[in-house]
Design a protein around this motif. Structure first.
Motif, short mmCIF file in Angstrom:
data_model
loop_
_atom_site.label_atom_id
_atom_site.label_comp_id
_atom_site.label_asym_id
_atom_site.label_seq_id
_atom_site.Cartn_x
_atom_site.Cartn_y
_atom_site.Cartn_z
N LEU A 145 0.82 -1.21 0.00
CA LEU A 145 0.00 0.00 0.00
C LEU A 145 0.86 1.26 0.00
O LEU A 145 0.54 2.24 -0.68
CB LEU A 145 -0.93 -0.01 1.21
N GLY A 160 2.75 1.90 -3.59
CA GLY A 160 1.89 2.40 -4.66
C GLY A 160 2.36 2.02 -6.05
O GLY A 160 2.06 2.71 -7.03
N ASN A 194 -1.70 -2.00 -8.42
CA ASN A 194 -3.10 -1.78 -8.04
C ASN A 194 -3.49 -2.69 -6.88
O ASN A 194 -3.47 -3.91 -7.00
CB ASN A 194 -4.00 -2.05 -9.25
N ASN A 244 -6.98 5.86 1.16
CA ASN A 244 -6.29 6.87 0.35
C ASN A 244 -5.90 6.34 -1.03
O ASN A 244 -5.72 7.13 -1.97
CB ASN A 244 -5.04 7.35 1.08
N LYS A 245 -5.78 5.01 -1.14
CA LYS A 245 -5.42 4.39 -2.42
C LYS A 245 -6.65 3.87 -3.16
O LYS A 245 -6.51 3.15 -4.16
CB LYS A 245 -4.45 3.22 -2.18
N CYS A 273 -8.63 1.62 -2.23
CA CYS A 273 -8.65 0.17 -2.07
C CYS A 273 -9.79 -0.19 -1.11
O CYS A 273 -9.87 0.37 0.00
CB CYS A 273 -7.31 -0.31 -1.52
#
Length: 291
Positions: free
Chosen positions: A15, A18, A21, A45-46, A48
């Motif tokens: 995570l 980055g 994916n 924040n990603k 996910c």
């Protein structure tokens, strides 16, 4: 292709980096710690998806038993070709690695040492990604990695960089030419323990002309030093050294005892530096205690 990664350290590295994916983060709904709260924040924040599950559900999805109630569904790592990227700085080429645990350990050490990128011969490591990631304590994901198709491709790349930086790359089998005015003479053992006798015989025959002797050191620079990652076959005083000496009728192999014990030899300083690197790796991978 998507796959499941296990454990807080591996999931955190994926995570944070980055570089791929990350699709779904699975967390044991009874697990509410500083680490899980941080992972949830990272995932959101990603973009996910975060899914809180029972431990039984996580056990069913996991392939191992050391997940600690944390899983991450993410895409496989895509490793680019070195020639496609303008990589500079401290680049380390790693060859001959077959064990994914060793590759993980190497990745961890290079990352803790400030390496800018690791270069590998091209091969498919996707089958062992989980193992490498765990063994590296997440460093395999954070350290930039590039493939090369051949030694020639690597040399060509290095020569182009050398032209840009004012350096040079020389490949030679001539010991005198290769060591002339050198600052550092570096060698390693010729054969790993456990190799069959025929490998020892072949390597001794092929590599004896490259033994580091007093003459080699005299040919190098006035302040040249000798380095070796150890252990070294330089005398018959150890059990293994004595066995090798009796088996192959030798008193030394890759370096003479005269050089190994000389003031130019900095092998134990090198070993001490490695100890400090190991301590740095421990500090970098332990993380902070939960509060």
């Amino acid at each position: 292709m998507e796959k499941i990664f296990e454990g807080a350290i591996s999931c955190k590295a994926l995570l944070e980096a980055g570089t791929r994916n990350c699709i779904k983060l699975y967390i044991d709904k009874k697990k509410n710690t500083k680490d899980t709260r941080y992972l949830v924040s990272l995932a959101k924040n990603k973009s996910c998806e975060v899914i809180f599950c029972t431990r039984e559900q996580i056990n069913d999805m996991a392939t191992g038993k050391t997940h600690g109630g944390i899983l991450l569904l993410a895409e496989e790592k895509v490793i680019p070709q070195l020639t496609d990227i303008k990589a500079h700085g401290f680049l380390c080429y790693i060859d001959g690695v077959e064990d994914p645990y060793n590759l993980g350990s190497i990745s961890r050490t290079l990352y803790a040492s400030g390496c800018d990128a690791m270069i590998l011969p091209k091969r498919d490591w996707s089958f062992a990604e989980q193992t490498i990631l765990k063994a590296s304590a997440g460093a395999y994901e954070k350290l930039p990695i590039y493939f090369v198709d051949s030694d020639e491709e690597l040399v060509d790349y290095c020569e182009k960089v050398a032209k840009q930086t004012g350096g040079s790359v020389t490949l030679t089998e001539d010991v005198a030419a290769g060591t002339k005015d050198a600052d550092i003479i570096y060698t390693d053992v010729w054969v790993s323990m456990g190799e069959p006798d025929e490998v020892w015989t072949e390597r001794i025959h092929d590599l004896t002309p490259y033994k580091v002797t007093k003459h080699v050191m005299e040919n190098a620079g006035e302040k040249a030093i000798f380095l070796h990652c150890l252990p070294a076959f330089h005398d018959l005083k150890t059990k293994i050294g004595k066995e090798m000496g009796e088996r192959f009728n030798l008193t030394d192999m890759e370096v003479t005892d005269e050089v190994f014990e000389s003031p130019q030899s900095k092998v134990f300083d090198e070993a001490e530096n490695r100890m400090h690197t190991i301590k740095a790796v421990i500090v970098a991978t332990l993380g902070e205690p939960e509060k």
